[in-house]
Design a protein around this motif. Structure first.
Motif, mmCIF file in Angstrom:
data_model
loop_
_atom_site.group_PDB
_atom_site.id
_atom_site.type_symbol
_atom_site.label_atom_id
_atom_site.label_comp_id
_atom_site.label_asym_id
_atom_site.label_seq_id
_atom_site.Cartn_x
_atom_site.Cartn_y
_atom_site.Cartn_z
ATOM 1 N N ILE A 29 0.862 -1.185 0.000
ATOM 2 C CA ILE A 29 0.000 0.000 0.000
ATOM 3 C C ILE A 29 0.895 1.231 0.000
ATOM 4 C CG2 ILE A 29 -1.825 1.219 1.241
ATOM 5 C CD1 ILE A 29 -2.371 -1.514 2.683
ATOM 6 N N SER A 34 6.514 8.962 1.087
ATOM 7 C CA SER A 34 7.590 9.584 1.865
ATOM 8 C C SER A 34 8.074 8.693 3.000
ATOM 9 C CB SER A 34 7.098 10.921 2.434
ATOM 10 O OG SER A 34 6.027 10.698 3.320
ATOM 11 N N ALA A 35 7.347 7.624 3.291
ATOM 12 C CA ALA A 35 7.751 6.737 4.381
ATOM 13 C C ALA A 35 7.694 5.282 3.943
ATOM 14 C CB ALA A 35 6.858 6.969 5.599
HETATM 15 C C1 FAD Z 1 7.496 16.723 11.734
HETATM 16 C C2 FAD Z 1 7.304 15.927 10.516
HETATM 17 C C3 FAD Z 1 8.089 16.173 9.458
HETATM 18 C C4 FAD Z 1 7.933 15.455 8.310
HETATM 19 N N1 FAD Z 1 8.669 15.776 7.268
HETATM 20 C C5 FAD Z 1 8.442 15.197 6.091
HETATM 21 C C6 FAD Z 1 9.122 15.645 4.948
HETATM 22 O O1 FAD Z 1 9.964 16.554 5.033
HETATM 23 N N2 FAD Z 1 8.853 15.079 3.777
HETATM 24 C C7 FAD Z 1 7.939 14.089 3.678
HETATM 25 O O2 FAD Z 1 7.738 13.619 2.579
HETATM 26 N N3 FAD Z 1 7.283 13.621 4.749
HETATM 27 C C8 FAD Z 1 7.499 14.154 5.960
HETATM 28 N N4 FAD Z 1 6.814 13.729 7.053
HETATM 29 C C9 FAD Z 1 5.749 12.697 6.920
HETATM 30 C C10 FAD Z 1 5.913 11.404 7.704
HETATM 31 O O3 FAD Z 1 7.181 11.171 8.178
HETATM 32 C C11 FAD Z 1 5.507 10.199 6.894
HETATM 33 O O4 FAD Z 1 6.350 10.256 5.775
HETATM 34 C C12 FAD Z 1 4.132 10.194 6.399
HETATM 35 O O5 FAD Z 1 3.255 10.034 7.464
HETATM 36 C C13 FAD Z 1 3.915 9.081 5.423
HETATM 37 O O6 FAD Z 1 2.856 9.386 4.552
HETATM 38 P P1 FAD Z 1 2.903 8.884 3.063
HETATM 39 O O7 FAD Z 1 1.584 9.191 2.498
HETATM 40 O O8 FAD Z 1 4.080 9.427 2.351
HETATM 41 O O9 FAD Z 1 3.053 7.319 3.261
HETATM 42 P P2 FAD Z 1 3.848 6.266 2.424
HETATM 43 O O10 FAD Z 1 5.293 6.520 2.480
HETATM 44 O O11 FAD Z 1 3.258 6.152 1.089
HETATM 45 O O12 FAD Z 1 3.529 4.981 3.269
HETATM 46 C C14 FAD Z 1 4.057 4.829 4.569
HETATM 47 C C15 FAD Z 1 3.524 3.550 5.177
HETATM 48 O O13 FAD Z 1 2.147 3.672 5.405
HETATM 49 C C16 FAD Z 1 1.405 2.720 4.679
HETATM 50 N N5 FAD Z 1 0.233 3.407 4.132
HETATM 51 C C17 FAD Z 1 0.213 4.562 3.428
HETATM 52 N N6 FAD Z 1 -1.050 4.911 3.137
HETATM 53 C C18 FAD Z 1 -1.848 3.962 3.664
HETATM 54 C C19 FAD Z 1 -3.247 3.766 3.690
HETATM 55 N N7 FAD Z 1 -4.098 4.619 3.101
HETATM 56 N N8 FAD Z 1 -3.712 2.694 4.329
HETATM 57 C C20 FAD Z 1 -2.892 1.824 4.934
HETATM 58 N N9 FAD Z 1 -1.557 1.953 4.935
HETATM 59 C C21 FAD Z 1 -1.043 3.011 4.313
HETATM 60 C C22 FAD Z 1 2.341 2.198 3.634
HETATM 61 O O14 FAD Z 1 2.061 0.869 3.310
HETATM 62 C C23 FAD Z 1 3.683 2.344 4.312
HETATM 63 O O15 FAD Z 1 3.936 1.240 5.124
HETATM 64 C C24 FAD Z 1 6.960 14.430 8.230
HETATM 65 C C25 FAD Z 1 6.176 14.171 9.311
HETATM 66 C C26 FAD Z 1 6.311 14.913 10.436
HETATM 67 C C27 FAD Z 1 5.398 14.645 11.569
#
Ligand code: FAD
Ligand code: FAD
Lengths: 375, 480
Positions: A29, A34-35
């Protein structure tokens, strides 16, 4: 992994169909991506991209609640809410989707007051691996009917089901905000942070990053000015008001960049100084540059390692895990995965987690291997 | 050996109750209309003894029900006939107050108020404050995810618990949560809080403590109509103010309070709002003035500002005693606990009044208005034969809340009381998915069975009332 299919649903029904159609395939998923690296590297035959599900479902400014599709970027949502001087009490997170924030359980400095997304989410709709569509919670801020599946999915990293829709409680944007910066070491930072709290000055965030304690105050114009003045008096002559962009440095450490290793972990608050010392010692011993940012009173820390070999990064993380097994590697420098298991010693309730995983995704289709070797 | 003798042996004869006369004390909780006598009550003195008792149950397939102070209002601690009740009343040690880390470690039988009492010397307190806080236990609070007047600003039990030691249904002991909320993996602690004793028994809890706010300001604003008071609440929330508490009492509730204690409320006002702000002094002063302004704008007829701490205590005493006080104006009553979106307070109160008129039953309202959590008190006379009509009205009110986009319960839980109403709020797949979580914790269903989820035995074989599936609502599927 020969050919990877990508599903990009834009509605709940398409999402359900994607899970039904992909029967027998292992699915990763993906939100904003970003994570994607957090924890173990999952095995997958198909990617389920949630970013097509980015709509606003309903927004009720009077009630201070909002329902969104989980693929909506948090930044986009915050812009909409700002028009009514409201926000979701989570720090800016550039690429992150709302679903990704719940699935990673990540949060920034305001966790000191507002916790993580777990404390703001009041309802979810999820789709399980077998296509079951289920919801829990609702649209009201107070609700104890049934189990709270949103909590279960908090930190699930794409292994239990897909978060399809999320309902959040909102907070008013403060009329004024100000940050005090105090250069100090970790022990002084912990001590001063504690004094600000015990003096009931109610900082919304207390962060120790790069040799400075940052304390942010939100409130009315008069209230913030008064508290800033009193906090300064407590902190001594080196304390100064700092511009809002000092918080960018915290975000830079939390996020890291290519080539870095980034680790998140939790400790009891008063471990902040000894943890800081441990990191400095291990980094020096292995010729790595370490940076840290801590929300000491939430007991949440991020360590960023830069430079040096993957083996050196592995040695630092291993030393860290000896004392604090519950660490999550959020960013892996190239080659580190060969040197270091994805996770440290499992938490006490790992057997329950395994049973939950089995109950929700018996064929281990979703995010398979994300929590290996735990399950 | 029979399981009852085994329990007596494991815990010691003096720590089990099997005498029917003494068992009667345990046959109900605060929902006194539901009574079941358990086969045995056990009174363990330690977490190890709780685990040992549960192991005996697991071995013999005996259902068990945890019990704190028994103040629950949804029949959560209602015993199971062939099962046991595990009372946590003897586990009441405050293990540690840690002012540096801002937390307390307590055993489950410690009362909510005793945590704040133990923390007070350090200028700290435990924020969630159910009106029953003098007697209810933290174990019960964790099980119910209890709230209180000040939860509007500070959140509910789930926002204040960091870790829990839990005896699982197989008698093993585990720890959920940890030293910090920053932990990898599923938030099992979050899912456990509010699970109404169905996922395991809490034997130790670590809670967060907060610093006592620097300033507190309280007012009572009278309104000529209930709807006016409801609109004022909506206005305060919409203005971006987060009071520590916004409580409403209608005239019937005010009469009840006046009948039982020294009342500071205006006897003949249609409705009163108690609004409390706390926090840093300058912020509080500014917003306190704004709240008064909003109340006046919505037609408040009189505003009384608490002059000092004693005066404030009287205001709260009346509010917190209101449930009990209702006993002075009615021989019997049901307490409802539905929630509506905060923008619909005036509307729901109007509809409740109409329903009450139609049923010829009086309903008093005293509730957590700031978060839309109603507590309609349905007054009736058992002797006068009004029981069924009152119960019907009470259920109809909870279901009305769901219809208006709210919830069956804001804090008292589903328990045995509202299990059969769950299909009004959740579809079959929703409930089946929740049961997957239950099966992961308790595959044999021994832990507080018959609560929360509707069962044919409990609710009859008839299918639950129709409720659209999420896909149906989205216009994707149709039911013909
Ligand atoms: C203070 C702070 C600073 C941050 N700085 C940054 C930054 O500079 N740049 C940045 O890009 N992010 C940043 N982040 C975001 C954070 O670290 C995570 O990257 C973010 O929560 C992940 O979201 P994503 O949509 O990119 O998830 P993804 O990277 O797409 O997925 C992350 C995980 O979640 C799961 N997942 C994702 N969506 C779903 C869903 N709908 N249902 C079930 N599982 C799911 C995936 O399978 C994976 O395991 C920051 C957060 C904080 C709190
Ligand atoms: C006058 C009055 C006012 C009230 N006001 C409020 C209020 O303002 N807000 C509010 O939220 N509630 C309120 N309540 C309801 C009640 O007090 C709460 O639900 C409280 O949390 C119950 O605690 P207890 O110790 O009495 O639990 P019990 O009634 O003994 O048990 C409640 C549930 O918790 C489970 N349980 C108990 N201990 C444990 C344990 N250690 N481990 C696992 N499960 C356990 C039981 O099995 C049961 O399901 C009020 C009740 C009364 C009578």
């Amino acid at each position: 992994m020969s050919t990877v299919t990508t599903y990009r649903p834009s509605t709940l029904a398409e999402l359900r169909d994607a899970l039904v159609d992909s029967e027998g395939e292992r699915v990763a998923i993906a939100g904003g991506g970003s994570a994607a690296d957090w924890g173990g590297a999952p095995q997958y035959d198909a990617v389920l991209d949630t970013t097509g599900m980015s709509g606003l479902i309903s927004y009720n400014p009077t009630d201070m609640t909002v329902a969104v599709q989980a693929g909506m970027p948090l930044a986009t949502l915050q812009e909409t809410l700002a028009e009514n001087a409201q926000w979701v009490a989570l720090d800016p997170a550039r690429a992150a989707t709302v679903g990704g924030l719940v699935a990673t359980a990540d949060a920034g400095p305001v966790r000191h007051t507002f916790g993580t997304s777990r404390d703001s989410v009041i309802g979810v709709t999820v789709v399980l691996a077998d296509g079951t569509v289920a919801r829990s919670g609702g649209h009201v801020i107070k609700n104890v009917a049934g189990y709270d599946l949103a909590k279960l999915f908090h930190g699930s990293l794409g292994t239990l089901g897909v978060l399809a829709e999320v309902v959040l409680r909102l907070h008013p944007r403060p009329a004024a905000t100000a940050t005090l910066a105090v250069p100090c070491d970790a022990a002084e930072a912990f001590d001063l942070g504690g004094r600000l709290i015990h003096a009931s000055l109610e900082p919304v965030a207390v962060e120790y990053c790069a040799g400075r304690l940052l304390a942010r105050f939100d409130g009315t114009a008069g209230g913030v000015a008064d508290r800033l003045r009193r906090a300064r008096a407590l902190a001594g002559p080196d304390a100064a008001e700092a511009p809002a962009h000092v918080w960018d440095e915290v975000a830079a450490v939390s996020d890291g960049s290519d080539g870095d290793t980034v680790v998140r972990l939790g400790t009891a608050p008063d471990r902040t100084p000894s943890l800081t010392a441990l990191i400095a010692r291990e980094a020096a011993a292995h010729a790595v540059t370490a940076a840290m940012t801590s929300s000491p009173f939430a007991g949440a820390h991020t360590v960023r390692l830069r430079g040096g070999t993957p083996a050196a990064h592995a040695a630092v993380v291993t030393a860290l895990r000896t004392e604090y097994p519950a660490t999550t590697v959020c960013r892996w420098t190239a080659g580190l995965r060969d040197e270091l298991p994805a996770w440290g010693a499992p938490p006490p309730a790992v057997a329950v987690m395994r049973a939950v995983k089995h109950a929700f995704d018996p064929d281990d289709r979703l995010g398979s291997g994300r929590f290996a070797p735990w399950f | 050996m029979s399981w009852t003798s085994e329990l007596a042996e494991v815990l010691g004869r003096e720590n089990v109750i099997a005498d029917p006369a003494r068992l009667r004390t345990y046959e109900c909780d605060g929902l006194t209309g539901y009574r079941v006598q358990p086969a045995m009550v056990v009174l363990p003195r330690s977490a190890e003894e709780v685990a040992a008792a549960v192991r005996v149950c697991a071995r013999h397939g005996v259902p068990f029900v945890a019990r704190g102070a028994g103040t629950g209002l949804s029949g959560g601690a209602l015993p199971v006939a062939d099962g046991i009740v595990i009372s946590l009343q003897r586990l009441r040690r405050v293990v540690e107050i840690d002012p540096v880390n801002l937390r307390a470690v307590v055993e489950p039988g410690v009362t909510n108020l005793d945590i704040s009492r133990a923390a007070a010397p350090y200028g700290l307190y435990y924020a969630p404050d159910p009106s029953s806080q003098q007697v209810c236990t933290i174990g019960g609070n964790v099980a119910e995810n209890s709230g209180g007047a000040h939860c509007l600003k500070y959140g509910f039990t789930v926002n204040h618990v960091l870790a829990a030691e839990v005896v699982l249904a197989d008698g093993s002991v585990t720890r959920l949560g940890g030293d910090s909320p920053q932990l990898p993996g599923y938030d099992l602690l979050g899912a456990f809080v509010g699970s109404e004793g169905t996922l395991g028994i809490v034997t130790q809890v670590t809670v967060r403590l907060l610093a006592t706010p620097a300033a507190v300001r309280t007012m009572v604003a009278d309104f000529a109509t209930v709807a006016g008071a409801g609109d004022a609440v909506t206005g305060i929330i919409a203005a971006g103010i987060v009071p520590a508490a916004v409580e409403m009492l209608d005239n019937l509730a005010i009469q009840a309070v006046a009948a039982s204690t020294q009342s500071v409320y205006t006897p003949d006002t249609a409705a009163a709002l108690v609004v409390e702000l706390d926090g840093p002094p300058d912020d509080v002063e500014e917003q306190f003035a704004e709240v008064q302004e909003i109340c006046r704008r919505y037609g408040s007829t009189k505003i009384m500002v608490a002059a000092d701490a004693d005066h404030r205590a009287l205001i709260w005493k009346g509010r917190k005693a209101a449930f009990a006080a209702v006993g002075r104006i009615s021989p019997n009553y049901f307490v409802q606990d539905g929630v509506v979106p905060r923008g619909r307070l005036a509307e729901v109160l109007g509809r409740i009044a109409a329903m009450a008129d139609e049923a010829g039953i009086r309903v008093a309202n005293v509730f957590h208005a700031g978060d839309g959590n109603l507590h309609p008190l349905v007054l009736y006379s058992e002797a006068g034969g009004q029981h069924d009509r009152a119960e019907h009205l009470s259920t109809a009110i909870a279901e009305l809340c769901v219809e208006l986009g709210g919830s069956l319960s804001g804090e008292h839980g589903i328990g045995a009381d509202k299990a059969c109403s769950m299909p009004r709020m959740f579809g079959e797949d929703d409930l089946a998915t929740m049961l997957r979580l239950r099966s992961a914790f308790d595959p044999d269903g021994l832990c507080n069975p018959g609560k929360v989820f509707p069962t044919p035995r409990l609710c009859g074989e008839r299918p639950g009332p129709y409720r659209p599936h999420p896909l149906e609502e989205a216009g994707v599927i149709e039911r013909l």
